[in-house]
Each structure stands twice: as structure tokens, then as C-alpha cells.
Scaffold this active site. Sequence first.
Site, PDB file in Angstrom:
ATOM      1  N   ASP A 143       0.833  -1.193   0.000  1.00 53.34           N
ATOM      2  CA  ASP A 143       0.000   0.000   0.000  1.00 53.34           C
ATOM      3  C   ASP A 143       0.869   1.244   0.000  1.00 53.34           C
ATOM      4  O   ASP A 143       2.069   1.180   0.274  1.00 53.34           O
ATOM      5  CB  ASP A 143      -0.909  -0.012   1.252  1.00 53.34           C
ATOM      6  CG  ASP A 143      -2.133   0.882   1.085  1.00 53.34           C
ATOM      7  OD1 ASP A 143      -3.066   0.769   1.905  1.00 53.34           O
ATOM      8  OD2 ASP A 143      -2.162   1.701   0.127  1.00 53.34           O
ATOM      9  N   GLY A 144       0.267   2.358  -0.330  1.00 53.55           N
ATOM     10  CA  GLY A 144       0.982   3.630  -0.338  1.00 53.55           C
ATOM     11  C   GLY A 144       0.918   4.292   1.029  1.00 53.55           C
ATOM     12  O   GLY A 144       0.436   3.705   1.987  1.00 53.55           O
ATOM     13  N   GLU A 187      -7.880  -0.220   4.545  1.00 53.85           N
ATOM     14  CA  GLU A 187      -6.429  -0.375   4.390  1.00 53.85           C
ATOM     15  C   GLU A 187      -5.795  -0.888   5.672  1.00 53.85           C
ATOM     16  O   GLU A 187      -4.972  -1.793   5.667  1.00 53.85           O
ATOM     17  CB  GLU A 187      -5.781   0.957   4.001  1.00 53.85           C
ATOM     18  CG  GLU A 187      -6.075   1.400   2.597  1.00 53.85           C
ATOM     19  CD  GLU A 187      -5.547   2.792   2.327  1.00 53.85           C
ATOM     20  OE1 GLU A 187      -5.345   3.570   3.281  1.00 53.85           O
ATOM     21  OE2 GLU A 187      -5.322   3.102   1.132  1.00 53.85           O
TER      22      GLU A 187
HETATM   23  O1  DER Z   1      -5.268   7.156   1.030  1.00 56.34           O
HETATM   24  C1  DER Z   1      -4.373   6.349   1.238  1.00 56.34           C
HETATM   25  O2  DER Z   1      -4.189   5.787   2.329  1.00 56.34           O
HETATM   26  C2  DER Z   1      -3.360   6.131   0.152  1.00 56.34           C
HETATM   27  O3  DER Z   1      -2.783   4.852   0.236  1.00 56.34           O
HETATM   28  C3  DER Z   1      -2.280   7.186   0.354  1.00 56.34           C
HETATM   29  O4  DER Z   1      -1.749   6.972   1.631  1.00 56.34           O
HETATM   30  C4  DER Z   1      -1.212   7.144  -0.716  1.00 56.34           C
HETATM   31  O5  DER Z   1      -1.785   7.625  -1.920  1.00 56.34           O
HETATM   32  P1  DER Z   1      -0.840   7.988  -3.138  1.00 56.34           P
HETATM   33  O6  DER Z   1      -0.109   6.708  -3.489  1.00 56.34           O
HETATM   34  O7  DER Z   1      -1.790   8.413  -4.210  1.00 56.34           O
HETATM   35  O8  DER Z   1       0.085   9.073  -2.674  1.00 56.34           O
END
Ligand code: DER
Length: 232
Positions: free
Chosen positions: A85-86, A107
Site C-alpha cells: 500500500d501507499g 487499508e
Molecule cells: O489514502 C491512502 O491511504 C493512500 O494509500 C495514500 O496513503 C497514498 O496515496 P498515493 O499513493 O496516491 O500518494
Amino acid sequence: TMAEEAKKRAGIAAVDNHVQNNQVVGVGSGSTIVYAVDRLAERVRQEKLNIVCVPTSFQARQLILQRGLTLSDLDRHPELDVAIDGADEVDSALTLIKGGGGCLTQEKIVAGCAKHFIVIADFRKDSSTLGQQWKKGVPIEVIPMAYVPVTRAILRRFGGEVALRMAVSKAGPVVTDNSNFILDWKFEKAHNWKEVNTAIKMIPGVVETGLFVDMAERVYFGMEDGTVRVRD
Ligand code: DER
């Protein structure tokens, strides 16, 4: 752009280093994860991998289906081998702010079900303290009827500013995949994030916070110079 290139390299590195055959993979939300899912789909095809994917949002579910990957869920696979995850920001202790895309609750659930939680991000997320680069605060998912008392409780205990996240292409507030609202808490000083996370979760009406404390095992940062920096 440089940031998009950096996201792509981080996504590829994470998938190549952490996904093997016969695995259950948690798929995060946002823009960086798209590069990881593209790489995953490519490897599934090239290596004939047997992989099932568990989404963390409506967006992730659509992404899995659009890339032709096998969709699953926590009913069928409550234990995941890896979740990728991001993040909106990462500090020196690998504490994350997540929820910029409003998907923090599913998440965090999926990340908590994975043996390994791997984060991918571009260089703009690579901080030493939270708030250094990310200025939108900590997202907090709340039950709609409680957003005012929750706002007041946060302001009273921790200060800063709290705003109900308003939609852009719809009148009124953002509504999450879980039919809740999001508060964005702009903190004004460093905190003990483990304590703050626990305290905020105890406020009646709070569903989840975007503080991921002691969850990330490793972060892959795509850097401006084309390299990938790994922090454990
Ligand atoms: O909303 C979230 O939790 C996304 O994972 C965020 O943390 C990262 O989004 P991005 O990859 O578009 O910067």
C-alpha cells in the site's frame, strides 16, 4: 513526471521483492499502488503465478478486476501473505499517515491481516517527523452523526485544527466506502503517535485513524535520482 517515475520504481521493487507464487496479496489504494498492480499483473501473466488479491477500497477492487487479477476477500482469506500500500507520509520510526484517499479503514484492516505489510511511496513522503512534508493532517473516519462531538473531543485533548473533508464533485462531505465521514486533524506539534492513535480511537464515533503505528515492515521510496531507497 519525476514523482510518477519514482512511484513506478517503488511499486515494481516491492512486487518483485515480496510477491511469490501461491500467495494472497492485499492491494492498497491511491495512485502509487496502480504501478504495483500493473507489475503484479505482468508477473502473473509472464510467470503464470497463482495469486489472489484482496482489495482495500472500491478503487482497489476495480483495479484488480480491470487488470484481470483474481479477486478475493477476507471471508475467504483472512490471513494474507503480504499487503502492499501507499502512504501520505512516513517518519523515522516508519509510522505512517494514510487516508489521503479516504480509504484508511479497510487499508488498516487488510494491513493488519498480512504477515508482511510493505509500503511504497515517492520521495515526497520520506520524512523524519510527521507533518514535515504532509500538511493535510491525520485523516480520521467517523460515524456521520458523531462528527461534531468527535471534532470537539479532538480539539479539546490535542489542539490543532479539525475539518470535515468536503467533496469536490459532489455537494457536501466526502462519504467513504463504508458510508462514513472523514475528519482531517491538522496537528500543531509532534506527538507520541502510539498514544494519540489509541486515545483518538477511544472517542465514541471514531471508526479508524490514518495513523499506522508499528505496522509497516519496510518502505520502498522512489527517489528523484531514479534509485529506490529502502527503510526497515
Ligand atoms: O489514502 C491512502 O491511504 C493512500 O494509500 C495514500 O496513503 C497514498 O496515496 P498515493 O499513493 O496516491 O500518494
